[in-house]
Motif scaffolding. Structure first.
Motif, PDB file in Angstrom:
ATOM      1  N   GLU A  70      48.747 -36.817  17.335  1.00 56.81           N
ATOM      2  CA  GLU A  70      47.560 -37.033  16.198  1.00 56.81           C
ATOM      3  C   GLU A  70      46.600 -37.861  16.577  1.00 56.81           C
ATOM      4  OE1 GLU A  70      50.783 -39.003  14.169  1.00 56.81           O
ATOM      5  OE2 GLU A  70      50.814 -37.146  15.475  1.00 56.81           O
ATOM      6  N   ASN A  71      47.027 -39.191  17.143  1.00 55.28           N
ATOM      7  CA  ASN A  71      46.277 -40.307  17.324  1.00 55.28           C
ATOM      8  C   ASN A  71      46.451 -40.911  18.905  1.00 55.28           C
ATOM      9  OD1 ASN A  71      44.252 -42.182  16.610  1.00 55.28           O
ATOM     10  ND2 ASN A  71      45.676 -43.539  15.508  1.00 55.28           N
ATOM     11  N   PRO A  72      46.162 -40.058  19.867  1.00 57.33           N
ATOM     12  CA  PRO A  72      46.525 -40.908  21.172  1.00 57.33           C
ATOM     13  C   PRO A  72      45.410 -42.055  21.277  1.00 57.33           C
ATOM     14  CG  PRO A  72      45.275 -38.821  21.436  1.00 57.33           C
ATOM     15  CD  PRO A  72      45.618 -38.901  20.032  1.00 57.33           C
ATOM     16  N   ARG A  73      45.805 -43.196  21.826  1.00 53.60           N
ATOM     17  CA  ARG A  73      45.095 -44.154  22.298  1.00 53.60           C
ATOM     18  C   ARG A  73      44.312 -43.964  23.613  1.00 53.60           C
ATOM     19  NH1 ARG A  73      48.212 -49.932  21.975  1.00 53.60           N
ATOM     20  NH2 ARG A  73      49.625 -48.940  23.552  1.00 53.60           N
ATOM     21  N   GLY A  99      39.855 -35.675  31.317  1.00 55.41           N
ATOM     22  CA  GLY A  99      40.353 -36.928  30.479  1.00 55.41           C
ATOM     23  C   GLY A  99      39.736 -38.364  31.049  1.00 55.41           C
ATOM     24  N   CYS A 100      39.120 -38.311  32.208  1.00 60.25           N
ATOM     25  CA  CYS A 100      38.488 -39.505  32.623  1.00 60.25           C
ATOM     26  C   CYS A 100      37.010 -39.701  32.063  1.00 60.25           C
ATOM     27  CB  CYS A 100      38.205 -39.470  34.285  1.00 60.25           C
ATOM     28  SG  CYS A 100      37.712 -40.938  34.988  1.00 60.25           S
ATOM     29  N   LEU A 101      36.931 -40.683  31.124  1.00 57.97           N
ATOM     30  CA  LEU A 101      36.047 -41.176  30.599  1.00 57.97           C
ATOM     31  C   LEU A 101      34.950 -41.793  31.558  1.00 57.97           C
ATOM     32  CD1 LEU A 101      37.213 -42.000  27.269  1.00 57.97           C
ATOM     33  CD2 LEU A 101      36.239 -39.902  27.845  1.00 57.97           C
ATOM     34  N   SER A 102      35.575 -42.739  32.137  1.00 59.12           N
ATOM     35  CA  SER A 102      34.694 -43.665  33.085  1.00 59.12           C
ATOM     36  C   SER A 102      35.264 -44.089  34.313  1.00 59.12           C
ATOM     37  CB  SER A 102      34.197 -44.850  32.201  1.00 59.12           C
ATOM     38  OG  SER A 102      33.524 -45.923  32.920  1.00 59.12           O
ATOM     39  N   ALA A 109      38.352 -45.727  32.304  1.00 55.92           N
ATOM     40  CA  ALA A 109      38.869 -45.336  30.832  1.00 55.92           C
ATOM     41  C   ALA A 109      39.035 -44.001  30.777  1.00 55.92           C
ATOM     42  CB  ALA A 109      37.743 -45.731  30.241  1.00 55.92           C
ATOM     43  N   TRP A 110      40.157 -43.756  30.158  1.00 54.20           N
ATOM     44  CA  TRP A 110      40.539 -42.171  30.034  1.00 54.20           C
ATOM     45  C   TRP A 110      40.948 -41.798  28.473  1.00 54.20           C
ATOM     46  CZ3 TRP A 110      41.779 -39.104  34.446  1.00 54.20           C
ATOM     47  CH2 TRP A 110      41.616 -40.102  35.679  1.00 54.20           C
ATOM     48  N   THR A 111      40.981 -40.724  27.999  1.00 57.59           N
ATOM     49  CA  THR A 111      41.078 -40.199  26.972  1.00 57.59           C
ATOM     50  C   THR A 111      42.640 -40.864  26.464  1.00 57.59           C
ATOM     51  OG1 THR A 111      42.035 -38.210  27.652  1.00 57.59           O
ATOM     52  CG2 THR A 111      39.612 -38.322  26.862  1.00 57.59           C
ATOM     53  N   LEU A 170      31.484 -44.374  25.534  1.00 55.96           N
ATOM     54  CA  LEU A 170      32.875 -44.105  25.272  1.00 55.96           C
ATOM     55  C   LEU A 170      33.040 -43.494  23.786  1.00 55.96           C
ATOM     56  CD1 LEU A 170      35.038 -47.022  26.690  1.00 55.96           C
ATOM     57  CD2 LEU A 170      34.698 -44.602  27.722  1.00 55.96           C
ATOM     58  N   PRO A 171      33.845 -42.751  23.447  1.00 51.61           N
ATOM     59  CA  PRO A 171      34.085 -42.154  21.890  1.00 51.61           C
ATOM     60  C   PRO A 171      34.674 -43.433  21.259  1.00 51.61           C
ATOM     61  CG  PRO A 171      35.771 -41.233  23.300  1.00 51.61           C
ATOM     62  CD  PRO A 171      34.852 -41.902  24.345  1.00 51.61           C
TER      63      PRO A 171
END
Length: 131
Positions: free
Chosen positions: A29-32, A63-66, A84-86, A128-129
């Protein structure tokens, strides 16, 4: 598996070539977010060719953000890769993508080694989120 190979596998993020060290499981519910920063060394005179391989097809990795590849202005053979990945699972899954496997095979002869590698936990920033 030796440290240099593990480092190559993790740093290539483009899918990383493979995960350097196991990452502790996070609650669903809260992945880093998961980050990697590494310095790769190209064989002499092959930095631009290696960069081209690293940048080819970096889109479409779930899942790749950057994924940023940068030249080191103080070292003609050095490349910095910042990712940076989800979450860590997305990075690990990217390693099985056919495009990533092909890039690894093409890049391997152009890689002289690795100078440093760190895993991070991104917490936010432009693009990034929020964590």
């Amino acid at each position: 598996m030796d440290a240099a190979r593990r480092h190559l596998l993790a740093t290539f993020g483009m899918a990383g070539i493979a995960v350097f060290l196991p990452v502790a499981a996070q609650p669903e519910e809260n992945p880093r977010m998961y980050g990697l920063i590494g310095k790769m060394r190209a064989t002499p005179g092959q930095r631009d060719a290696l960069i081209a391989i690293l940048l080819d097809g970096v889109g479409g990795m779930p899942g790749c953000l950057s994924y940023i590849v940068a030249q080191d202005p103080a070292d003609a053979d050095a490349i910095w890769i910042t990712e940076a990945w989800t979450d860590a699972a997305s990075h690990k899954a990217s390693l099985s993508l056919p495009a990533v496997q092909q890039a690894i095979a093409k890049a391997r002869p152009l890689i002289a080694g690795f100078d440093s590698h760190v895993e991070t936990v991104p917490v936010g920033g432009h693009g990034l989120p929020k964590a």
